[in-house]
Design a protein around this motif. Structure first.
Motif, PDB file in Angstrom:
ATOM      1  N   GLY A  64       0.826  -1.197   0.000  1.00  0.00           N
ATOM      2  CA  GLY A  64       0.000   0.000   0.000  1.00  0.00           C
ATOM      3  C   GLY A  64       0.856   1.239   0.000  1.00  0.00           C
ATOM      4  N   THR A  65       1.873   1.257   0.853  1.00  0.00           N
ATOM      5  CA  THR A  65       2.789   2.390   0.863  1.00  0.00           C
ATOM      6  C   THR A  65       4.211   1.883   0.977  1.00  0.00           C
ATOM      7  OG1 THR A  65       2.636   2.623   3.258  1.00  0.00           O
ATOM      8  CG2 THR A  65       1.104   3.931   1.945  1.00  0.00           C
ATOM      9  N   GLY A  66       5.115   2.699   0.489  1.00  0.00           N
ATOM     10  CA  GLY A  66       6.532   2.408   0.592  1.00  0.00           C
ATOM     11  C   GLY A  66       7.272   3.719   0.771  1.00  0.00           C
ATOM     12  N   GLY A 303       1.343  -7.096  -1.509  1.00  0.00           N
ATOM     13  CA  GLY A 303       1.887  -8.228  -0.763  1.00  0.00           C
ATOM     14  C   GLY A 303       2.557  -7.783   0.512  1.00  0.00           C
ATOM     15  N   ILE A 304       3.335  -8.709   1.086  1.00  0.00           N
ATOM     16  CA  ILE A 304       4.065  -8.439   2.322  1.00  0.00           C
ATOM     17  C   ILE A 304       5.308  -7.622   1.974  1.00  0.00           C
ATOM     18  CG2 ILE A 304       5.302  -9.501   4.233  1.00  0.00           C
ATOM     19  CD1 ILE A 304       3.467 -11.933   3.865  1.00  0.00           C
ATOM     20  N   MET A 305       5.536  -6.562   2.737  1.00  0.00           N
ATOM     21  CA  MET A 305       6.671  -5.686   2.490  1.00  0.00           C
ATOM     22  C   MET A 305       7.634  -5.757   3.672  1.00  0.00           C
ATOM     23  SD  MET A 305       5.719  -4.336  -0.419  1.00  0.00           S
ATOM     24  CE  MET A 305       6.876  -2.985  -0.596  1.00  0.00           C
ATOM     25  N   VAL A 306       8.934  -5.850   3.361  1.00  0.00           N
ATOM     26  CA  VAL A 306       9.970  -5.821   4.396  1.00  0.00           C
ATOM     27  C   VAL A 306      11.043  -4.833   3.959  1.00  0.00           C
ATOM     28  CG1 VAL A 306       9.539  -8.236   5.022  1.00  0.00           C
ATOM     29  CG2 VAL A 306      11.351  -7.687   3.383  1.00  0.00           C
ATOM     30  N   PRO A 307      11.772  -4.242   4.917  1.00  0.00           N
ATOM     31  CA  PRO A 307      12.878  -3.363   4.531  1.00  0.00           C
ATOM     32  C   PRO A 307      13.916  -4.127   3.716  1.00  0.00           C
ATOM     33  CG  PRO A 307      12.340  -3.101   6.851  1.00  0.00           C
ATOM     34  CD  PRO A 307      11.569  -4.282   6.373  1.00  0.00           C
ATOM     35  N   ALA A 308      14.503  -3.443   2.751  1.00  0.00           N
ATOM     36  CA  ALA A 308      15.500  -4.095   1.902  1.00  0.00           C
ATOM     37  C   ALA A 308      16.671  -4.621   2.724  1.00  0.00           C
ATOM     38  CB  ALA A 308      15.993  -3.114   0.840  1.00  0.00           C
ATOM     39  N   ASN A 341      12.798   1.747  -0.469  1.00  0.00           N
ATOM     40  CA  ASN A 341      13.738   0.989   0.373  1.00  0.00           C
ATOM     41  C   ASN A 341      13.086  -0.268   0.943  1.00  0.00           C
ATOM     42  OD1 ASN A 341      11.975   2.229   2.144  1.00  0.00           O
ATOM     43  ND2 ASN A 341      13.515   2.455   3.742  1.00  0.00           N
ATOM     44  N   ALA A 342      11.970  -0.702   0.353  1.00  0.00           N
ATOM     45  CA  ALA A 342      11.286  -1.912   0.793  1.00  0.00           C
ATOM     46  C   ALA A 342      11.247  -2.924  -0.348  1.00  0.00           C
ATOM     47  CB  ALA A 342       9.870  -1.585   1.262  1.00  0.00           C
ATOM     48  N   VAL A 343      11.037  -4.186   0.024  1.00  0.00           N
ATOM     49  CA  VAL A 343      10.994  -5.273  -0.944  1.00  0.00           C
ATOM     50  C   VAL A 343       9.721  -6.071  -0.707  1.00  0.00           C
ATOM     51  CG1 VAL A 343      12.162  -7.333  -1.821  1.00  0.00           C
ATOM     52  CG2 VAL A 343      13.511  -5.397  -1.007  1.00  0.00           C
ATOM     53  N   VAL A 357      15.110  -6.513  11.205  1.00  0.00           N
ATOM     54  CA  VAL A 357      15.065  -5.445  10.211  1.00  0.00           C
ATOM     55  C   VAL A 357      16.291  -4.554  10.261  1.00  0.00           C
ATOM     56  CG1 VAL A 357      12.550  -5.421  10.128  1.00  0.00           C
ATOM     57  CG2 VAL A 357      13.736  -3.975  11.793  1.00  0.00           C
ATOM     58  N   ALA A 358      17.093  -4.667  11.275  1.00  0.00           N
ATOM     59  CA  ALA A 358      18.324  -3.874  11.392  1.00  0.00           C
ATOM     60  C   ALA A 358      19.455  -4.782  11.854  1.00  0.00           C
ATOM     61  CB  ALA A 358      18.139  -2.716  12.373  1.00  0.00           C
ATOM     62  N   ASN A 359      20.624  -4.622  11.224  1.00  0.00           N
ATOM     63  CA  ASN A 359      21.813  -5.429  11.537  1.00  0.00           C
ATOM     64  C   ASN A 359      21.602  -6.918  11.266  1.00  0.00           C
ATOM     65  OD1 ASN A 359      23.326  -3.199  12.329  1.00  0.00           O
ATOM     66  ND2 ASN A 359      22.663  -3.352  14.440  1.00  0.00           N
TER      67      ASN A 359
END
Length: 376
Positions: A64-66, A303-308, A341-343, A357-359
């Motif tokens: 929906g948003t990125g 779909g499902i979005m996660v940070p790159a 910056n999302a995938v 999502v980090a490190n």
């Protein structure tokens, strides 16, 4: 066999049988633990170790948003910055503001003394005197014409002369105003600020002789600043004036709005210039400061979005690290199209897992170490 030997024999036999019966159970337990320890893709970490590694976890988001994230620099609003220059050459005899001081529109910043200033002001005085004489002649001709002593053509000539004198005076005054105005003397002109704001640069010193059009000050209205961004044509196509931009810097965060998306590519970079404006009435953002800008855009997928940064390559497959009670587990996923910056994750996640999502690269390194130990 005596009585003592007959009493001990059954006891020894019982212990032997019990020992033989417990050995398979313990061996089975050890084998089970060994197999569990070697579970593929599992990284065992305690909560303390997770915190020490600064591994952040979060739930994946639905499309929906990125956001398009890129570095940027804070700059002055082009409409809120003015160069104050000397319209005439001369000697700077007064400077009324220093760096950082506030100034209101029209307030005098500098006074320049020169012959040209004297000439301009003298022309105003001469034009004012000629107008006074022309108006006096016009009144006299009006009286004589009313008494039928003077012909009408004399009245017309006097009226024309008065009009021309008035135009000449206004022209002389406008020339002085364009050069500065005021100054407190016939040979002096005051240079005023064209806008209200703050002095951010001063290019002259007291007593310096400057040429016409020389820069004296720079005044900026810093209640609104801007960030200039460069987007690829594909990303720029998803950005519109009014789009939200999150601006972050160490210890600070604010929201800006896109005010301009160029319809033309920059000739040098072949990117699209984009300008976003920041409300800076609190004065927390400085010109030239590096920041990170994240432009909110509509996602091309639901779909499902996660940070790159949450996606790592494990054994040649894109994977994310899912939080489990023992630590983290690498889960292979199928990737869709990126959105800023999302995938997009097409398969492999339900969307209810907590993921690193980090490190996450730290987890990949730890997984590589454990696999190397297992091979040894």
């Amino acid at each position: 066999m005596n009585f003592t030997q007959r009493a001990i024999a059954p006891l020894v036999l019982a212990l032997v049988v019990a020992g033989c019966g417990s050995q398979p159970a313990e061996q089975e337990k050890a084998e089970k633990e060994e197999g569990h320890a070697g579970e593929e893709g599992l990284i065992r970490l305690t909560p303390q170790q997770v915190a020490a590694a600064r591994i952040e976890v979060a739930l994946p988001s639905r499309g929906g948003t990125g956001a398009i994230t890129l570095p940027a620099t804070v700059e002055g609003d082009p409409q809120g910055m003015q160069v104050v220059s000397a319209a005439i050459g001369g000697k700077v005899v007064a400077l009324t503001r220093n760096l950082g001081q506030d100034v209101r529109r029209g307030e005098t910043l500098a006074i320049v003394e020169s012959r040209e200033a004297a000439s301009l002001k003298a022309e105003v005085e001469a034009a004012r005197a000629r107008l006074a004489l022309a108006q006096s002649n016009l009144r006299r001709e009006q009286r004589l014409f009313a008494e039928r002593v003077s012909p009408e053509q004399d009245l017309i000539a006097a009226r024309t002369a008065a009009t021309e004198a008035n135009i000449a005076l206004r022209l002389a005054q406008q020339q002085v105003s364009a050069a500065g105005g005021g100054g407190g003397g016939l040979n002096r002109l005051g240079i005023g600020s064209p806008i209200s704001g703050q002095v951010i640069a001063r290019s002259v010193t007291l007593g310096q002789t400057v040429a016409a059009d020389a820069e004296l000050y720079r005044v900026a209205n810093l209640s609104q600043v801007s960030v200039n961004l460069s987007l690829s044509p594909a990303d720029a196509g998803r950005v519109r004036p009014g789009s939200t931009v999150e601006i972050t810097a160490p210890g600070r965060r604010t929201t800006a709005r896109v005010s301009f998306v160029s319809p033309i590519l920059d000739e040098g970079t072949r990117f699209v210039p984009v300008i976003a404006l920041i409300d800076n009435r609190a004065g927390q953002w400085r010109i030239g400061e590096p920041v990170t800008a994240a432009i909110s855009v509509a996602s091309s997928s639901s779909g499902i979005m996660v940070p790159a940064g949450a996606v790592q390559t494990v054994e040649g497959k894109p994977s994310v690290f899912v939080r489990v009670p023992q630590g983290f587990k690498a889960i292979p996923v199928a990737l869709g199209q990126p959105s800023g910056n999302a995938v997009t994750i097409l398969s492999g996640l339900s969307g209810r897992e907590q993921i690193a999502v980090a490190n996450s690269f730290t987890l990949k390194a730890e997984l590589g170490k454990s696999e190397a130990v297992d091979e040894d």
